[in-house]
Write a protein that holds these residues in place. Structure first.
Motif, PDB file in Angstrom:
ATOM      1  N   LYS A   1      49.953  31.028 -81.570  1.00 47.05           N
ATOM      2  CA  LYS A   1      48.996  31.777 -80.883  1.00 47.05           C
ATOM      3  C   LYS A   1      48.090  30.759 -79.904  1.00 47.05           C
ATOM      4  O   LYS A   1      47.926  29.766 -80.607  1.00 47.05           O
ATOM      5  CB  LYS A   1      48.104  32.787 -81.832  1.00 47.05           C
TER       6      LYS A   1
ATOM      7  N   GLU B   1      45.274  34.821 -77.491  1.00 41.02           N
ATOM      8  CA  GLU B   1      43.935  35.009 -78.039  1.00 41.02           C
ATOM      9  C   GLU B   1      42.868  34.734 -76.899  1.00 41.02           C
ATOM     10  O   GLU B   1      42.713  33.942 -76.038  1.00 41.02           O
ATOM     11  CB  GLU B   1      43.338  33.733 -78.839  1.00 41.02           C
TER      12      GLU B   1
ATOM     13  N   GLU C   1      44.929  39.283 -78.332  1.00 36.83           N
ATOM     14  CA  GLU C   1      44.039  39.480 -79.346  1.00 36.83           C
ATOM     15  C   GLU C   1      42.516  39.651 -78.918  1.00 36.83           C
ATOM     16  O   GLU C   1      42.259  38.720 -77.983  1.00 36.83           O
ATOM     17  CB  GLU C   1      44.217  38.314 -80.097  1.00 36.83           C
ATOM     18  N   GLU C   2      41.747  40.469 -79.274  1.00 36.13           N
ATOM     19  CA  GLU C   2      40.332  40.601 -78.980  1.00 36.13           C
ATOM     20  C   GLU C   2      40.132  40.398 -77.275  1.00 36.13           C
ATOM     21  O   GLU C   2      39.514  39.675 -77.025  1.00 36.13           O
ATOM     22  CB  GLU C   2      39.381  39.569 -79.512  1.00 36.13           C
TER      23      GLU C   2
ATOM     24  N   GLU D   1      39.021  40.312 -86.823  1.00 37.02           N
ATOM     25  CA  GLU D   1      38.433  39.420 -87.474  1.00 37.02           C
ATOM     26  C   GLU D   1      37.029  39.469 -87.818  1.00 37.02           C
ATOM     27  O   GLU D   1      36.396  38.999 -88.658  1.00 37.02           O
ATOM     28  CB  GLU D   1      38.641  38.121 -86.779  1.00 37.02           C
TER      29      GLU D   1
ATOM     30  N   HIS E   1      43.475  37.814 -90.437  1.00 29.30           N
ATOM     31  CA  HIS E   1      42.594  36.471 -89.758  1.00 29.30           C
ATOM     32  C   HIS E   1      42.662  35.459 -90.736  1.00 29.30           C
ATOM     33  O   HIS E   1      42.272  35.807 -91.961  1.00 29.30           O
ATOM     34  CB  HIS E   1      41.453  36.976 -89.162  1.00 29.30           C
TER      35      HIS E   1
HETATM   36 MG   LIG Z   1      40.696  35.379 -82.783  1.00 36.29          MG
END
Ligand SMILES: [Mg+2]
Ligand SMILES: O=C(O)C(=O)C[C@H](O)[C@H](O)CO
Length: 393
Positions: free
Chosen positions: A160, A199, A225-226, A251, A301
């Protein structure tokens, strides 16, 4: 005579050289001691909040001290009752989470059982991990490729990374091309047999996140992610309707209701709760069950220290809807591995599940004392603490 919690100690440990860590240069270790002299270990979130979290642990301790550590459900409910100003206080919830983790550690040790046995037994003997924290100081595509090649050569089958440099809120064509070149360089060097995860650190507006998805989907990320700011549920729904790529987040969730909001809204494909701020093991196991009901896989996470890492592996071993596990283990400063006597090494891209009682690892208490650190975490006005060091360029 019922065993009760007699003390809760928050122990801040960290680098003498605060810039040495690629990320999370301190850890907040929580030591719970009972009236029998038994000890359980937990961990709280250090990012940006070391002082307030330490104080929150002292507040939460006022609820927990004197109570039976076995009654994890009742104890968490009692904390919730006293916490009053909603259990949405991040500091208060990570404090309760840390004490909850230590309570489960105590229970496991008392029963002579690793936590996974209290959570349904082994669903797997090994836990597949993905690497994070491996790309410090990487800026050019060649930097990312060289580091990725080494990580893949270590046996990791998932990487990641955040390829977005200094962009925040929005990204322009130049930024998209820079991110695309970095991701292409990593994909080219690791090949199709290794999963890559992108990420975003929850820092883009929906239009930029959608443009990023359009630019990077050809590289087949396992998940994004996010992608948008964490408060922006409408923006996330817009992203979901337009981007056609898998989303992982979680997370920052605090409490079961937070998780339900995202699950019932179909706002994610994979959920990433953090045991040190979702409500400890007691709430994390409920989030796992809720996710299972929605057919959502779990990728905890795991970005802080060795106690968090150990308890996370115990949950990974038991849960039915496991996806993959985040790990900074090989990219930590050495002291984090030494704190748990390096008992959870990554072997060929996997954690072996420890079977010692409780959280499954022993603590080097002598080193813990030597590492005691005072004061807030290192702050660099030129680079947010949440990025991997040296990449905000
Ligand atoms: Mg993260
Ligand atoms: O580990 C993660 O997913 C995080 O977002 C935590 C950290 O911010 C990050 O990854 C390290 O830079």
């Amino acid at each position: 005579m019922t065993e009760t919690i007699s003390s809760v100690d928050a122990i801040v440990v960290g680098e003498k050289n605060p810039t040495a860590a690629t990320w999370a240069g301190v850890s907040i270790i929580v030591k719970v001691t009972t009236s029998r002299g038994a000890v359980g270990w937990g961990e709280a979130v250090p990012t940006l909040r070391v002082g307030p979290v330490v104080e929150a642990i002292k507040e939460a301790a006022r609820v927990y001290v004197g109570r039976d550590p076995h009654n994890v459900e009742a104890n968490l409910r009692e904390w919730y009752k006293h916490d009053f100003y909603m259990a949405r206080s991040f500091e208060s919830t990570t404090a309760a989470s840390a004490i909850d983790i230590a309570s489960w550690d105590l229970i496991g040790k008392e029963l002579g059982a690793p936590l996974y046995e209290l959570l349904g037994g082994r669903s797997r003997d090994k836990v597949r991990v993905y690497a994070n924290g491996w790309y410090s100081d990487a800026v050019s595509p060649a930097d990312f490729a060289e580091k990725a090649r080494k990580v893949a050569a270590m046996g990791y089958t998932g990487l990641k990374f955040d390829p977005f440099g200094k962009y925040f809120d929005w990204i322009d064509e130049k930024g998209l091309e820079e991110a695309r070149a970095r991701v292409k360089a990593v994909r080219d060097v690791v090949g199709d047999g290794v999963d890559i995860m992108i990420e975003h650190h929850g820092r883009f507006n929906p239009n930029s996140a959608i443009a990023i998805a359009d630019a990077l989907s050809e590289f087949n990320p396992l998940f994004m992610e996010e992608p948008v700011h964490p408060e922006d549920l409408d923006g996330l729904a817009k992203y979901r309707s337009r981007a056609g790529i898998k989303v992982a987040l979680g997370e920052r969730l605090i409490g079961l209701k937070d998780a339900l909001t995202y699950l019932e809204g179909g706002l994610l494909d994979f959920i990433q709760p953090d045991i040190t701020n979702i409500g400890g093991v007691t709430i994390a196991r409920k989030v796992v069950a809720l996710a299972e009901a929605y057919g959502v896989e779990v990728a905890f996470h795991n970005a802080f220290g060795p106690i968090q890492n150990a308890v996370t592996i115990q949950m990974d071993a038991a849960i039915p809807n496991f996806l993959i596990q985040e790990s900074f283990y090989d990219f930590w400063p050495q002291w984090k591995r030494d704190l748990v006597n390096n008992e959870t090494p990554v072997v060929n891209g996997h954690y072996e599940v420890p079977s010692k009682p409780g959280i499954g690892v022993s603590i080097n208490e002598k080193l813990l004392e030597e590492l005691r650190a005072a004061g807030p975490e290192y702050f660099n006005p030129e680079e947010p603490v949440w990025v991997v060091r040296g990449t905000w360029k």
